[in-house]
Design a protein around this motif. Structure first.
Motif, PDB file in Angstrom:
ATOM      1  N   ARG A 103       0.832  -1.207   0.000  1.00  0.00           N
ATOM      2  CA  ARG A 103       0.000   0.000   0.000  1.00  0.00           C
ATOM      3  C   ARG A 103       0.863   1.253   0.000  1.00  0.00           C
ATOM      4  N   ARG A 104       1.882   1.282   0.857  1.00  0.00           N
ATOM      5  CA  ARG A 104       2.744   2.468   0.926  1.00  0.00           C
ATOM      6  C   ARG A 104       3.491   2.678  -0.395  1.00  0.00           C
ATOM      7  N   ASN A 105       3.931   1.600  -1.019  1.00  0.00           N
ATOM      8  CA  ASN A 105       4.641   1.752  -2.294  1.00  0.00           C
ATOM      9  C   ASN A 105       3.706   2.199  -3.403  1.00  0.00           C
ATOM     10  N   LEU A 106       2.467   1.735  -3.408  1.00  0.00           N
ATOM     11  CA  LEU A 106       1.505   2.198  -4.405  1.00  0.00           C
ATOM     12  C   LEU A 106       1.220   3.686  -4.234  1.00  0.00           C
ATOM     13  N   GLU A 107       1.122   4.140  -2.988  1.00  0.00           N
ATOM     14  CA  GLU A 107       0.902   5.571  -2.742  1.00  0.00           C
ATOM     15  C   GLU A 107       2.069   6.386  -3.274  1.00  0.00           C
ATOM     16  N   LEU A 117       4.101   5.403  -5.765  1.00  0.00           N
ATOM     17  CA  LEU A 117       4.067   5.287  -7.218  1.00  0.00           C
ATOM     18  C   LEU A 117       2.988   6.171  -7.836  1.00  0.00           C
ATOM     19  N   ALA A 118       1.915   6.405  -7.103  1.00  0.00           N
ATOM     20  CA  ALA A 118       0.822   7.236  -7.617  1.00  0.00           C
ATOM     21  C   ALA A 118       1.233   8.692  -7.788  1.00  0.00           C
ATOM     22  N   LEU A 119       2.381   9.061  -7.239  1.00  0.00           N
ATOM     23  CA  LEU A 119       2.877  10.427  -7.388  1.00  0.00           C
ATOM     24  C   LEU A 119       3.401  10.701  -8.793  1.00  0.00           C
ATOM     25  N   PHE A 120       3.724   9.651  -9.540  1.00  0.00           N
ATOM     26  CA  PHE A 120       4.474   9.808 -10.784  1.00  0.00           C
ATOM     27  C   PHE A 120       3.583   9.738 -12.028  1.00  0.00           C
ATOM     28  N   ALA A 121       3.834  10.646 -12.953  1.00  0.00           N
ATOM     29  CA  ALA A 121       3.092  10.667 -14.209  1.00  0.00           C
ATOM     30  C   ALA A 121       3.763   9.828 -15.283  1.00  0.00           C
ATOM     31  N   ARG A 171       7.634   0.936  12.560  1.00  0.00           N
ATOM     32  CA  ARG A 171       7.622   0.974  14.027  1.00  0.00           C
ATOM     33  C   ARG A 171       6.221   1.337  14.510  1.00  0.00           C
ATOM     34  N   VAL A 172       5.862   0.801  15.651  1.00  0.00           N
ATOM     35  CA  VAL A 172       4.585   1.154  16.267  1.00  0.00           C
ATOM     36  C   VAL A 172       4.813   2.292  17.253  1.00  0.00           C
ATOM     37  N   VAL A 173       4.071   3.370  17.084  1.00  0.00           N
ATOM     38  CA  VAL A 173       4.126   4.501  18.013  1.00  0.00           C
ATOM     39  C   VAL A 173       2.704   4.813  18.456  1.00  0.00           C
ATOM     40  N   GLU A 174       2.587   5.385  19.659  1.00  0.00           N
ATOM     41  CA  GLU A 174       1.265   5.717  20.162  1.00  0.00           C
ATOM     42  C   GLU A 174       1.015   7.209  20.053  1.00  0.00           C
ATOM     43  N   GLU A 175      -0.133   7.543  19.507  1.00  0.00           N
ATOM     44  CA  GLU A 175      -0.520   8.940  19.356  1.00  0.00           C
ATOM     45  C   GLU A 175      -2.008   9.076  19.669  1.00  0.00           C
ATOM     46  N   ASP A 176      -2.327  10.005  20.554  1.00  0.00           N
ATOM     47  CA  ASP A 176      -3.714  10.212  20.982  1.00  0.00           C
ATOM     48  C   ASP A 176      -4.338   8.929  21.512  1.00  0.00           C
ATOM     49  N   GLY A 177      -3.498   8.142  22.180  1.00  0.00           N
ATOM     50  CA  GLY A 177      -3.984   6.917  22.794  1.00  0.00           C
ATOM     51  C   GLY A 177      -4.194   5.758  21.850  1.00  0.00           C
ATOM     52  N   LYS A 178      -3.770   5.908  20.581  1.00  0.00           N
ATOM     53  CA  LYS A 178      -3.941   4.834  19.608  1.00  0.00           C
ATOM     54  C   LYS A 178      -2.594   4.446  18.994  1.00  0.00           C
ATOM     55  N   PRO A 179      -2.374   3.149  18.739  1.00  0.00           N
ATOM     56  CA  PRO A 179      -1.129   2.705  18.117  1.00  0.00           C
ATOM     57  C   PRO A 179      -1.157   2.921  16.607  1.00  0.00           C
ATOM     58  N   TRP A 180      -0.078   3.484  16.089  1.00  0.00           N
ATOM     59  CA  TRP A 180       0.086   3.708  14.656  1.00  0.00           C
ATOM     60  C   TRP A 180       1.323   2.961  14.174  1.00  0.00           C
ATOM     61  N   LEU A 181       1.257   2.411  12.966  1.00  0.00           N
ATOM     62  CA  LEU A 181       2.431   1.812  12.339  1.00  0.00           C
ATOM     63  C   LEU A 181       3.057   2.872  11.442  1.00  0.00           C
ATOM     64  N   THR A 182       4.313   3.215  11.698  1.00  0.00           N
ATOM     65  CA  THR A 182       4.953   4.335  11.013  1.00  0.00           C
ATOM     66  C   THR A 182       6.210   3.904  10.279  1.00  0.00           C
ATOM     67  N   ILE A 183       6.610   4.716   9.296  1.00  0.00           N
ATOM     68  CA  ILE A 183       7.850   4.475   8.559  1.00  0.00           C
ATOM     69  C   ILE A 183       8.650   5.769   8.499  1.00  0.00           C
ATOM     70  N   LEU A 184       9.827   5.703   7.886  1.00  0.00           N
ATOM     71  CA  LEU A 184      10.686   6.873   7.744  1.00  0.00           C
ATOM     72  C   LEU A 184       9.935   8.021   7.068  1.00  0.00           C
ATOM     73  N   ALA A 185      10.178   9.217   7.543  1.00  0.00           N
ATOM     74  CA  ALA A 185       9.468  10.380   7.006  1.00  0.00           C
ATOM     75  C   ALA A 185      10.142  10.979   5.785  1.00  0.00           C
ATOM     76  N   ASP A 186      11.375  10.579   5.496  1.00  0.00           N
ATOM     77  CA  ASP A 186      12.129  11.212   4.405  1.00  0.00           C
ATOM     78  C   ASP A 186      12.606  10.214   3.356  1.00  0.00           C
ATOM     79  N   GLY A 189      10.646   9.306   0.669  1.00  0.00           N
ATOM     80  CA  GLY A 189       9.914   9.468  -0.579  1.00  0.00           C
ATOM     81  C   GLY A 189       8.457   9.071  -0.528  1.00  0.00           C
ATOM     82  N   TYR A 190       7.955   8.670   0.652  1.00  0.00           N
ATOM     83  CA  TYR A 190       6.583   8.184   0.763  1.00  0.00           C
ATOM     84  C   TYR A 190       5.649   9.289   1.231  1.00  0.00           C
ATOM     85  N   PRO A 191       4.513   9.491   0.540  1.00  0.00           N
ATOM     86  CA  PRO A 191       3.589  10.555   0.934  1.00  0.00           C
ATOM     87  C   PRO A 191       2.787  10.232   2.186  1.00  0.00           C
ATOM     88  N   VAL A 192       2.592   8.940   2.456  1.00  0.00           N
ATOM     89  CA  VAL A 192       1.884   8.510   3.662  1.00  0.00           C
ATOM     90  C   VAL A 192       2.857   7.697   4.502  1.00  0.00           C
TER      91      VAL A 192
END
Length: 265
Positions: free
Chosen positions: A204-208, A210-214, A234-249, A251-254
């Protein structure tokens, strides 16, 4: 595995694997399409999920990689992964990518049959007088979702390749996959939202992304501009809920998804 390189790759629990994102020009114009496959539900990893063609790196891939790495300007381990991507593509789709020589639909079909018989790419190259042309393949990403609770964790390198034309026939391998289909990246995401296909977190993250490219050229330019770094969610907690996160830099929009919505292989 018998290869020292293969053993080193698995020492931290990851099974080395390679997958290839194959582009083609959309027959009707518009954004490029990518080739996806639906894995058999009987498969232990990502059964029933829509993924890109690929699979684990075999000992024979390492052996061939060690013998040709220098001429391609690659480290032996990287060469082995690219060779695995080439081999798995031919095996799973019938497409001869990352190769040069007298390649036609007929010779590709015969080469695929020989690959099914031998399980190794080197005999295929020798039999058909083909050569590796790894310049056709561009490193795109590397995902290693470490999880001590899961026994089979893949350390997967993603590559890009371009067919250009849309007039290419593909067919499933009848063993690991049940369906091959061309779609735009956004089209795959939309199909997942409608419940028509299922996507694991890395796909899913890779499709997001790839969707950036024309175009394939845009995708390759970004891949060459952003160094490949290993992405370990990595799993991080935000607002009391667990999120699965990846590197922010990378190239992934999500870069995050609620853990409760993540589809697992």
């Amino acid at each position: 595995m018998t290869s020292e390189s293969a053993q080193a790759s698995e020492k931290d629990g990851g099974i080395p694997a390679a997958t290839i994102i194959i582009f083609r020009n959309a027959p009707s114009g518009g954004p490029p399409e990518v080739l996806m496959t639906v894995r058999s539900r009987a498969m232990s990893f990502a059964g029933g999920m829509a993924v890109f063609p690929g699979g684990r790196v075999d000992p024979a891939d390492y052996a061939l990689g060690e013998s040709v790495a220098a001429q391609h300007g690659l480290a032996p381990d990287e060469a082995a992964h690219q060779i695995a991507a080439v081999r798995e593509t031919l095996e799973e789709t019938g497409l001869a990518l990352g190769l040069s020589g007298d390649i036609t639909a007929e010779t590709a079909a015969k080469a695929r049959k020989k690959l099914e018989e031998t399980g190794e790419l080197a005999p295929v190259l020798e039999a058909f007088g083909w050569r590796l042309d790894l310049a056709q393949i561009t490193p795109f990403a590397r995902w290693f979702p470490k999880n001590e609770a899961i026994s089979r964790v893949y350390d997967t390198r993603f590559y890009l390749a371009d067919l250009g034309t849309g007039a290419v026939e593909v067919s499933i391998d009848q063993s690991e996959n049940t369906h091959l289909f061309w779609t735009t990246a956004q089209g795959a995401l939309d199909a997942a939202e409608r419940g028509e296909i299922k996507l694991i977190f890395p796909t899913r993250r890779n499709l997001e992304r790839l969707a950036l490219f024309a175009s394939y050229a845009e995708a390759r330019a970004q891949a060459e501009a952003i160094p490949v770094r290993t992405i370990t969610p990595r799993v991080v907690e935000e607002d009391g809920k667990p999120w699965l996160t990846i590197l922010a830099d990378a190239g992934y929009p999500v870069t995050a998804e609620l853990l409760e919505t993540v589809a697992r292989g």
